[in-house]
Structure formats: C-alpha cells, structure tokens
Design a protein around this motif. Structure first.
Motif, PDB file in Angstrom:
ATOM      1  N   SER A 102       0.817  -1.209   0.000  1.00  0.00           N
ATOM      2  CA  SER A 102       0.000   0.000   0.000  1.00  0.00           C
ATOM      3  C   SER A 102       0.857   1.269   0.000  1.00  0.00           C
ATOM      4  O   SER A 102       0.322   2.371  -0.083  1.00  0.00           O
ATOM      5  CB  SER A 102      -0.945   0.016   1.205  1.00  0.00           C
ATOM      6  N   ARG A 103       2.155   1.123   0.053  1.00  0.00           N
ATOM      7  CA  ARG A 103       3.035   2.302   0.034  1.00  0.00           C
ATOM      8  C   ARG A 103       2.969   2.971  -1.332  1.00  0.00           C
ATOM      9  O   ARG A 103       2.946   2.290  -2.370  1.00  0.00           O
ATOM     10  CB  ARG A 103       4.470   1.910   0.363  1.00  0.00           C
ATOM     11  N   PRO A 104       2.940   4.297  -1.368  1.00  0.00           N
ATOM     12  CA  PRO A 104       2.870   5.003  -2.656  1.00  0.00           C
ATOM     13  C   PRO A 104       3.979   4.596  -3.626  1.00  0.00           C
ATOM     14  O   PRO A 104       3.726   4.460  -4.831  1.00  0.00           O
ATOM     15  CB  PRO A 104       2.978   6.480  -2.258  1.00  0.00           C
ATOM     16  N   ALA A 105       5.193   4.370  -3.144  1.00  0.00           N
ATOM     17  CA  ALA A 105       6.299   4.000  -4.040  1.00  0.00           C
ATOM     18  C   ALA A 105       6.055   2.646  -4.694  1.00  0.00           C
ATOM     19  O   ALA A 105       6.423   2.430  -5.855  1.00  0.00           O
ATOM     20  CB  ALA A 105       7.619   3.993  -3.291  1.00  0.00           C
ATOM     21  N   PHE A 106       5.451   1.711  -3.960  1.00  0.00           N
ATOM     22  CA  PHE A 106       5.146   0.393  -4.509  1.00  0.00           C
ATOM     23  C   PHE A 106       4.141   0.547  -5.658  1.00  0.00           C
ATOM     24  O   PHE A 106       4.296  -0.046  -6.723  1.00  0.00           O
ATOM     25  CB  PHE A 106       4.562  -0.488  -3.396  1.00  0.00           C
ATOM     26  N   ARG A 107       3.138   1.362  -5.432  1.00  0.00           N
ATOM     27  CA  ARG A 107       2.126   1.599  -6.463  1.00  0.00           C
ATOM     28  C   ARG A 107       2.739   2.316  -7.674  1.00  0.00           C
ATOM     29  O   ARG A 107       2.420   1.992  -8.809  1.00  0.00           O
ATOM     30  CB  ARG A 107       0.955   2.380  -5.886  1.00  0.00           C
TER      31      ARG A 107
END
Length: 183
Positions: free
Chosen positions: A152-157
């Motif tokens: 759910s981390r923005p960087a993962f997305r």
C-alpha cells in the motif's frame, strides 16, 4: 554496462553501479537526512537491519529465485511444473515465512518498527510470491499485514504504474495487480 550483462544499472553522472541491493544502499546513504533512515537510528537497529538483509539475501532469495524460475520456465515452455524441483525450495520459503511471522508478531517491519532497506528489497519478490503461491503469505496473519503495508506504500504503487506495459511473467498485468492491492 555491467560485467554480468544484466539489469539493474544505476547511473549518476560518471558514476555507475550495478546490483539492486548495492544501488538501494547507495541511494539511501546518499540521501540520508532527507527522510527517515532506512538503516535504523542506533547501532543496534543498524545491526538488525544488516541481519535481516543477510536473511533476505541468503535465506529468502536463494530459495525464491530457483523456485520462481521453475514457475516461469515451466509456463514459458508450456510444460508441467517439476514438483521435485519446487518442493525443497517451497519448504525453505515456508520456513522463512514462519520465521518472519514470529518476528512480525513483535514488530511492524522485519528489522523493527521502521521501514528499512530490507522491506524495500523484498517487496517486489513478495508480489511474485502473492502471484505464484499466495498461501505462503495469506496464511500467516502478521506476514499478510506486513505485505499489505508494503504493497500500500505510494512508491510500490508507482513502481507498478511505471511498469504498466511490462508483462509480469505469469500474469496478471501491473494494472490488475494495482486493482487487487489493499487500499
């Protein structure tokens, strides 16, 4: 650009670096102080990050890579999976996740209650585990919570969005993966 003729490669002016873990550590050190430390704040936290970095590299990756490669090659060659090859690696991965479950019952992330280079390095591989054998993650309450937190981390997305045209080895597409991630 590398002696092994593989990716990733990092370039910063005349400086070139290869090997993903070395690249991650370099960037984390270069921008130290511009965000939370990915190595921990104390010598003891840094030692725990080092410990889990070694476990990720040698306990997880040494089993994960041949295990996922058999899935990839089997699918590509349109042949049945070689269960004899898969079983020992699956068992080692299950043991790794059992140990993670115990650790994550006490901490939010593998190296403690802070996001570290260990979590950053393992997150893309966890995505593949969720695609190939989700029960390795979903049957372990704390490992599942950890995975959901990482995914759910923005960087993962952003990673998945940047790769929207990249074909995941066993499908689904990055867009489908994004839709399935926890909010």
């Amino acid at each position: 650009m590398t002696p092994f003729k593989q990716v990733p490669v990092f370039e910063c002016g005349d400086f070139h670096l290869y090997e993903s873990r070395a690249i991650v550590r370099y960037i984390a050190r270069k921008y130290k102080g511009q965000g939370p430390s990915l190595f921990g704040s104390t010598l003891e936290e840094q030692a725990i990050v080092d410990q889990w970095s070694e476990a990720e590299a040698y306990q997880f990756s040494f089993s994960f890579l041949p295990w996922s490669l058999e899935y990839y090659v089997g699918r590509r060659e349109e042949r049945p999976l070689n269960e004899g090859v898969l079983k020992p690696f699956y068992d080692k991965l299950a043991t790794f996740f059992d140990i993670c479950e115990s650790q994550l019952s006490k901490t939010k992330y593998l190296a403690g209650d802070f996001y570290s280079v260990v979590d950053l390095n393992i997150a893309p591989s966890l995505l593949r585990v969720m695609t190939l054998k989700p029960e390795l993650i979903t049957t372990r309450k704390h490992v599942k919570r950890w995975y959901d937190s990482l995914a759910s981390r923005p960087a993962f997305r952003k990673m998945l969005q940047a790769d929207e045209h990249w074909a995941f080895a066993l499908n689904p597409s990055p867009a489908e993966i994004l839709q399935a991630l926890p909010a």
